[in-house]
Scaffold this motif. Structure first.
Motif, PDB file in Angstrom:
ATOM      1  N   THR A   1       0.822  -1.206   0.000  1.00 36.43           N
ATOM      2  CA  THR A   1       0.000   0.000   0.000  1.00 36.43           C
ATOM      3  C   THR A   1       0.860   1.262   0.000  1.00 36.43           C
ATOM      4  N   VAL A   2       1.950   1.281   0.748  1.00 37.04           N
ATOM      5  CA  VAL A   2       2.831   2.445   0.764  1.00 37.04           C
ATOM      6  C   VAL A   2       3.435   2.680  -0.619  1.00 37.04           C
ATOM      7  N   GLY A   3       3.879   1.610  -1.258  1.00 35.39           N
ATOM      8  CA  GLY A   3       4.419   1.743  -2.605  1.00 35.39           C
ATOM      9  C   GLY A   3       3.373   2.219  -3.597  1.00 35.39           C
ATOM     10  N   GLN A   4       2.172   1.709  -3.444  1.00 33.40           N
ATOM     11  CA  GLN A   4       1.099   2.113  -4.349  1.00 33.40           C
ATOM     12  C   GLN A   4       0.727   3.573  -4.146  1.00 33.40           C
ATOM     13  N   VAL A   5       0.737   4.029  -2.893  1.00 35.74           N
ATOM     14  CA  VAL A   5       0.413   5.430  -2.620  1.00 35.74           C
ATOM     15  C   VAL A   5       1.454   6.356  -3.229  1.00 35.74           C
ATOM     16  N   ILE A   6       2.724   6.014  -3.097  1.00 38.20           N
ATOM     17  CA  ILE A   6       3.783   6.837  -3.680  1.00 38.20           C
ATOM     18  C   ILE A   6       3.660   6.872  -5.201  1.00 38.20           C
ATOM     19  N   LEU A   7       3.425   5.690  -5.789  1.00 37.48           N
ATOM     20  CA  LEU A   7       3.253   5.627  -7.242  1.00 37.48           C
ATOM     21  C   LEU A   7       2.028   6.414  -7.678  1.00 37.48           C
ATOM     22  N   LEU A   8       0.944   6.341  -6.894  1.00 37.75           N
ATOM     23  CA  LEU A   8      -0.275   7.070  -7.227  1.00 37.75           C
ATOM     24  C   LEU A   8      -0.039   8.573  -7.206  1.00 37.75           C
ATOM     25  N   ILE A   9       0.712   9.055  -6.208  1.00 39.04           N
ATOM     26  CA  ILE A   9       1.010  10.485  -6.119  1.00 39.04           C
ATOM     27  C   ILE A   9       1.826  10.941  -7.328  1.00 39.04           C
TER      28      ILE A   9
END
Length: 311
Positions: free
Chosen positions: A21-29
């Motif tokens: 989830t942390v990786g996905q949030v960074i990628l999403l940003i």
């Protein structure tokens, strides 16, 4: 025992899920910021096309218009009949050129992808020659106008962009990497000829790559104006891009020439919307491409990625 396994899964899942989830949030940003930077010029173009000319001159371009106006778009739409004719010409060139180009290039790519074809290597080298050596604009003009006699002919807007070396390479790579050779061999054993193998087996499986290449070709045909400027002289054969360039030149002429009669300025509504009409011109050009692109996006990505990786 089953309960213990379920408990272990419950203990492990949160930490693993949290890392993902942390990786996905960074990628999403990152993707949101990239999308925003890509969208802002389009939004600015749309807003400026419907902003009052004096407001642009005094306050510059803004993402939120201070004063709404349709003068810029109206200046472009005053060429209504000619604009509609140019739209039809551009649509015809884009559809016909893309269809013929995909047909010729897919057949060429299929031929050079067949290992048993004796001329495959020769044609592959022959294909690379135009990409490495180019005769230039002057020689091309002489060939198309004096030898092919295509001056002021719509074919001159279709043929030069019909075949591209890079597009043939993309299609060939897709055929080699993504279509099993055993499938073609099975068709040959069953008695199918090369044409039947191509049209009934290879061509249907080539759709993702055809969609990707077709979209790039359609965009190139839609944005082409240089060939029309060189070869087209009749008003009823002018494509959209050339017409819009002529509209901009007409507006610049009205602005820079002090001897322009007052009746001409009055026809433009009293004021000549230089900046807003320029943005309205851009909007008229990119509008259809923006509408069509979402329908081709998944095929565009798949056709470029699947064909570039060995399956």
């Amino acid at each position: 025992m089953a309960k213990l396994k379920r408990d272990n899964k419950l203990d492990i899942a949160p930490s693993k899920k949290e890392r993902v989830t942390v990786g996905q949030v960074i990628l999403l940003i990152i993707l949101i910021l990239a999308t925003l930077f890509a969208f802002l010029p389009v939004e600015l173009t749309f807003v400026a096309a419907f902003t009052d000319e004096r407001s642009i001159a005094e306050n510059g371009f803004r993402f939120i218009p201070l004063k709404f106006s349709t003068a810029g778009m109206a200046a472009v739409l005053k060429y209504g009949k000619q604009l509609a004719q140019s739209y039809l010409i551009t649509i015809f060139i884009t559809v016909a050129g893309t269809f013929l180009g995909l047909l010729f290039m897919s057949m060429f790519a299929y031929s050079i992808s067949r290992k048993e074809f004796r001329l495959a290597k020769f044609l592959s080298i022959y294909l690379l020659i135009p990409m490495l050596f180019n005769g230039g604009t002057l020689s091309g003009y002489i060939i198309f106008s004096q030898y092919y006699h295509l001056k002021d002919n719509l074919l001159v807007l279709i043929l030069p962009l019909c075949v591209s070396t890079m597009n043939v390479i993309i299609l060939r790579t897709y055929i080699v990497n993504s279509i099993p050779g055993e499938l073609m061999e099975a068709a040959k054993i069953d008695g199918a000829g090369e044409y039947r193998t191509f049209f009934q087996i290879t061509l249907p499986l080539l759709k993702p790559s055809l969609a990707a290449v077709g979209f790039m070709m359609a965009t190139a045909y839609w944005n082409d104006w240089q060939n029309a400027l060189l070869f087209i002289s009749s008003d009823n054969k002018k494509p959209l891009q050339l017409l819009l360039i002529n509209i901009q030149k007409s507006i610049e002429f009205l602005l820079n020439n002090v001897n322009v009669p007052a009746s001409a300025r009055a026809a433009m509504g009293g004021t000549i919307p230089q900046y807003s009409s320029t943005m309205a011109t851009v909007l008229v050009v990119i509008g259809p491409i923006m509408i069509v692109y979402p329908f081709f996006q998944k095929y565009f990505i798949k056709g470029l990625t699947v064909g570039s990786v060995k399956g």
